[in-house]
Design a protein around this motif. Structure first.
Motif, PDB file in Angstrom:
ATOM      1  N   PRO A  23       5.653  -5.584 -17.222  1.00 24.11           N
ATOM      2  CA  PRO A  23       5.289  -6.484 -18.325  1.00 24.11           C
ATOM      3  C   PRO A  23       3.883  -6.178 -18.852  1.00 24.11           C
ATOM      4  CG  PRO A  23       5.038  -7.612 -16.242  1.00 24.11           C
ATOM      5  CD  PRO A  23       5.611  -6.257 -15.924  1.00 24.11           C
ATOM      6  N   PRO A  24       3.549  -6.688 -20.033  1.00 26.72           N
ATOM      7  CA  PRO A  24       2.207  -6.477 -20.590  1.00 26.72           C
ATOM      8  C   PRO A  24       1.126  -7.132 -19.741  1.00 26.72           C
ATOM      9  CG  PRO A  24       3.712  -7.292 -22.279  1.00 26.72           C
ATOM     10  CD  PRO A  24       4.414  -7.399 -20.964  1.00 26.72           C
ATOM     11  N   ASP A  25      -0.061  -6.547 -19.754  1.00 28.66           N
ATOM     12  CA  ASP A  25      -1.220  -7.150 -19.101  1.00 28.66           C
ATOM     13  C   ASP A  25      -1.730  -8.294 -19.964  1.00 28.66           C
ATOM     14  OD1 ASP A  25      -1.177  -5.442 -16.941  1.00 28.66           O
ATOM     15  OD2 ASP A  25      -2.669  -4.067 -17.761  1.00 28.66           O
ATOM     16  N   SER A  26      -2.777  -8.959 -19.524  1.00 26.83           N
ATOM     17  CA  SER A  26      -3.350 -10.087 -20.267  1.00 26.83           C
ATOM     18  C   SER A  26      -3.887  -9.657 -21.629  1.00 26.83           C
ATOM     19  CB  SER A  26      -4.449 -10.745 -19.447  1.00 26.83           C
ATOM     20  OG  SER A  26      -5.464  -9.810 -19.158  1.00 26.83           O
ATOM     21  N   ASP A  27      -4.154  -8.350 -21.812  1.00 25.21           N
ATOM     22  CA  ASP A  27      -4.645  -7.858 -23.101  1.00 25.21           C
ATOM     23  C   ASP A  27      -3.511  -7.563 -24.081  1.00 25.21           C
ATOM     24  OD1 ASP A  27      -3.606  -5.567 -21.933  1.00 25.21           O
ATOM     25  OD2 ASP A  27      -5.498  -4.458 -21.940  1.00 25.21           O
ATOM     26  N   GLY A  28      -2.269  -7.836 -23.675  1.00 26.48           N
ATOM     27  CA  GLY A  28      -1.125  -7.618 -24.560  1.00 26.48           C
ATOM     28  C   GLY A  28      -0.635  -6.182 -24.583  1.00 26.48           C
ATOM     29  N   ILE A  29      -1.216  -5.330 -23.756  1.00 23.42           N
ATOM     30  CA  ILE A  29      -0.811  -3.928 -23.695  1.00 23.42           C
ATOM     31  C   ILE A  29       0.066  -3.734 -22.466  1.00 23.42           C
ATOM     32  CG2 ILE A  29      -1.594  -1.541 -23.438  1.00 23.42           C
ATOM     33  CD1 ILE A  29      -4.173  -2.357 -24.882  1.00 23.42           C
ATOM     34  N   ALA A  30       1.256  -3.158 -22.681  1.00 21.62           N
ATOM     35  CA  ALA A  30       2.151  -2.824 -21.577  1.00 21.62           C
ATOM     36  C   ALA A  30       1.959  -1.345 -21.267  1.00 21.62           C
ATOM     37  CB  ALA A  30       3.589  -3.109 -21.962  1.00 21.62           C
ATOM     38  N   ARG A  31       1.739  -1.038 -19.985  1.00 21.72           N
ATOM     39  CA  ARG A  31       1.433   0.337 -19.581  1.00 21.72           C
ATOM     40  C   ARG A  31       2.532   0.905 -18.702  1.00 21.72           C
ATOM     41  NH1 ARG A  31      -3.080  -2.751 -19.977  1.00 21.72           N
ATOM     42  NH2 ARG A  31      -4.821  -1.869 -21.134  1.00 21.72           N
ATOM     43  N   ALA A  32       2.802   2.201 -18.882  1.00 21.05           N
ATOM     44  CA  ALA A  32       3.808   2.884 -18.074  1.00 21.05           C
ATOM     45  C   ALA A  32       3.507   4.371 -18.047  1.00 21.05           C
ATOM     46  CB  ALA A  32       5.204   2.653 -18.649  1.00 21.05           C
ATOM     47  N   GLY A  33       3.892   4.994 -16.939  1.00 16.48           N
ATOM     48  CA  GLY A  33       3.779   6.444 -16.813  1.00 16.48           C
ATOM     49  C   GLY A  33       5.096   7.098 -17.206  1.00 16.48           C
ATOM     50  N   ALA A  35       8.636   8.327 -17.123  1.00 13.09           N
ATOM     51  CA  ALA A  35       9.866   7.831 -16.492  1.00 13.09           C
ATOM     52  C   ALA A  35       9.748   6.397 -15.980  1.00 13.09           C
ATOM     53  CB  ALA A  35      10.329   8.769 -15.369  1.00 13.09           C
ATOM     54  N   GLN A  36       8.686   5.686 -16.326  1.00 21.20           N
ATOM     55  CA  GLN A  36       8.576   4.265 -16.014  1.00 21.20           C
ATOM     56  C   GLN A  36       8.861   3.484 -17.295  1.00 21.20           C
ATOM     57  OE1 GLN A  36       4.533   3.930 -14.570  1.00 21.20           O
ATOM     58  NE2 GLN A  36       5.231   3.992 -12.453  1.00 21.20           N
ATOM     59  N   THR A  37       9.371   2.281 -17.148  1.00 22.25           N
ATOM     60  CA  THR A  37       9.721   1.474 -18.310  1.00 22.25           C
ATOM     61  C   THR A  37       8.762   0.303 -18.440  1.00 22.25           C
ATOM     62  OG1 THR A  37      12.040   2.094 -18.113  1.00 22.25           O
ATOM     63  CG2 THR A  37      11.558   0.120 -19.408  1.00 22.25           C
ATOM     64  N   ALA A  38       8.223   0.129 -19.636  1.00 24.25           N
ATOM     65  CA  ALA A  38       7.319  -0.984 -19.933  1.00 24.25           C
ATOM     66  C   ALA A  38       8.031  -1.952 -20.873  1.00 24.25           C
ATOM     67  CB  ALA A  38       6.043  -0.473 -20.585  1.00 24.25           C
ATOM     68  N   VAL A  45      10.033   0.343 -23.439  1.00 21.80           N
ATOM     69  CA  VAL A  45       9.663   1.720 -23.766  1.00 21.80           C
ATOM     70  C   VAL A  45       9.557   2.524 -22.479  1.00 21.80           C
ATOM     71  CG1 VAL A  45       7.981   3.204 -24.906  1.00 21.80           C
ATOM     72  CG2 VAL A  45       8.322   0.884 -25.716  1.00 21.80           C
ATOM     73  N   THR A  46      10.169   3.696 -22.476  1.00 28.94           N
ATOM     74  CA  THR A  46      10.087   4.610 -21.343  1.00 28.94           C
ATOM     75  C   THR A  46       9.554   5.946 -21.835  1.00 28.94           C
ATOM     76  OG1 THR A  46      12.028   3.551 -20.356  1.00 28.94           O
ATOM     77  CG2 THR A  46      11.366   5.691 -19.452  1.00 28.94           C
ATOM     78  N   PRO A  47       8.296   6.293 -21.510  1.00 37.05           N
ATOM     79  CA  PRO A  47       7.792   7.629 -21.859  1.00 37.05           C
ATOM     80  C   PRO A  47       8.601   8.685 -21.105  1.00 37.05           C
ATOM     81  CG  PRO A  47       6.000   6.154 -21.234  1.00 37.05           C
ATOM     82  CD  PRO A  47       7.281   5.475 -20.868  1.00 37.05           C
ATOM     83  N   LEU A  48       9.059   9.714 -21.817  1.00 33.67           N
ATOM     84  CA  LEU A  48       9.880  10.761 -21.209  1.00 33.67           C
ATOM     85  C   LEU A  48       9.128  12.073 -21.033  1.00 33.67           C
ATOM     86  CD1 LEU A  48      13.147  10.077 -23.248  1.00 33.67           C
ATOM     87  CD2 LEU A  48      12.594   9.296 -20.930  1.00 33.67           C
ATOM     88  N   ALA A  49       8.252  12.408 -21.996  1.00 33.53           N
ATOM     89  CA  ALA A  49       7.534  13.685 -21.924  1.00 33.53           C
ATOM     90  C   ALA A  49       6.300  13.645 -22.822  1.00 33.53           C
ATOM     91  CB  ALA A  49       8.447  14.828 -22.370  1.00 33.53           C
ATOM     92  N   VAL A  50       5.281  14.398 -22.445  1.00 29.37           N
ATOM     93  CA  VAL A  50       4.098  14.582 -23.279  1.00 29.37           C
ATOM     94  C   VAL A  50       4.346  15.820 -24.136  1.00 29.37           C
ATOM     95  CG1 VAL A  50       1.619  15.014 -23.304  1.00 29.37           C
ATOM     96  CG2 VAL A  50       2.609  13.595 -21.500  1.00 29.37           C
ATOM     97  N   MET A  51       4.294  15.638 -25.435  1.00 32.19           N
ATOM     98  CA  MET A  51       4.519  16.750 -26.356  1.00 32.19           C
ATOM     99  C   MET A  51       3.210  17.388 -26.803  1.00 32.19           C
ATOM    100  SD  MET A  51       7.548  14.889 -28.517  1.00 32.19           S
ATOM    101  CE  MET A  51       7.843  16.270 -29.589  1.00 32.19           C
ATOM    102  N   GLU A  52       2.157  16.554 -26.898  1.00 29.20           N
ATOM    103  CA  GLU A  52       0.844  17.052 -27.331  1.00 29.20           C
ATOM    104  C   GLU A  52      -0.230  16.109 -26.823  1.00 29.20           C
ATOM    105  OE1 GLU A  52      -1.804  17.380 -31.434  1.00 29.20           O
ATOM    106  OE2 GLU A  52       0.350  17.123 -31.608  1.00 29.20           O
TER     107      GLU A  52
END
Length: 129
Positions: A23-33, A35-38, A45-52
């Protein structure tokens, strides 16, 4: 045989941690690495790969601040889609916009490239009117 059975619950719990929504932090930002889902106050949202990652390294001067582009899976009640997200450029989702607002760690001049598994991304969802 007993060892294998004893390890099975641990292996299952380890697998669930990557699937759990953060879930989002108190600042309203949800963080994930990668293959993790926020859970971002609506979509997931699930980040899958870094393109740039062309961000300007800390403690250096650059003509351009750079950007981060990732491939991400966005899930809503209507289904899911895989899309490219660029830092600072909102993506229209549901009745609002989803934005990649944070990328950690910072780039450091002269340091080794950041491993994809070391990244953490911050997302913010802004509902429409």
């Amino acid at each position: 045989m007993k060892t294998a059975l004893a390890l099975t619950p641990i292996a299952l719990l380890a697998g669930l941690s990557a699937c759990a929504s953060i879930p989002p932090d108190s600042d309203g930002i949800a963080r994930a690495g990668i293959a993790q889902t926020a859970y971002v106050n609506g979509p997931k949202v699930t980040p899958l790969a870094v393109m740039e990652d062309s961000r300007c390294p800390v403690r250096t001067q650059c003509v351009w601040a750079g950007q981060v582009r990732i491939l991400a899976r966005i899930e809503t009640g209507a289904g899911s889609q895989t899309t490219e997200m660029t830092s600072g450029k909102p993506v229209q989702v549901m009745n609002g916009s989803l934005e990649l607002v944070e990328t950690r760690p910072d780039r450091v001049a002269g340091a080794a490239p950041i491993a994809s598994t070391d990244y953490t991304f911050g997302f913010r969802f802004t509902p429409g009117a």
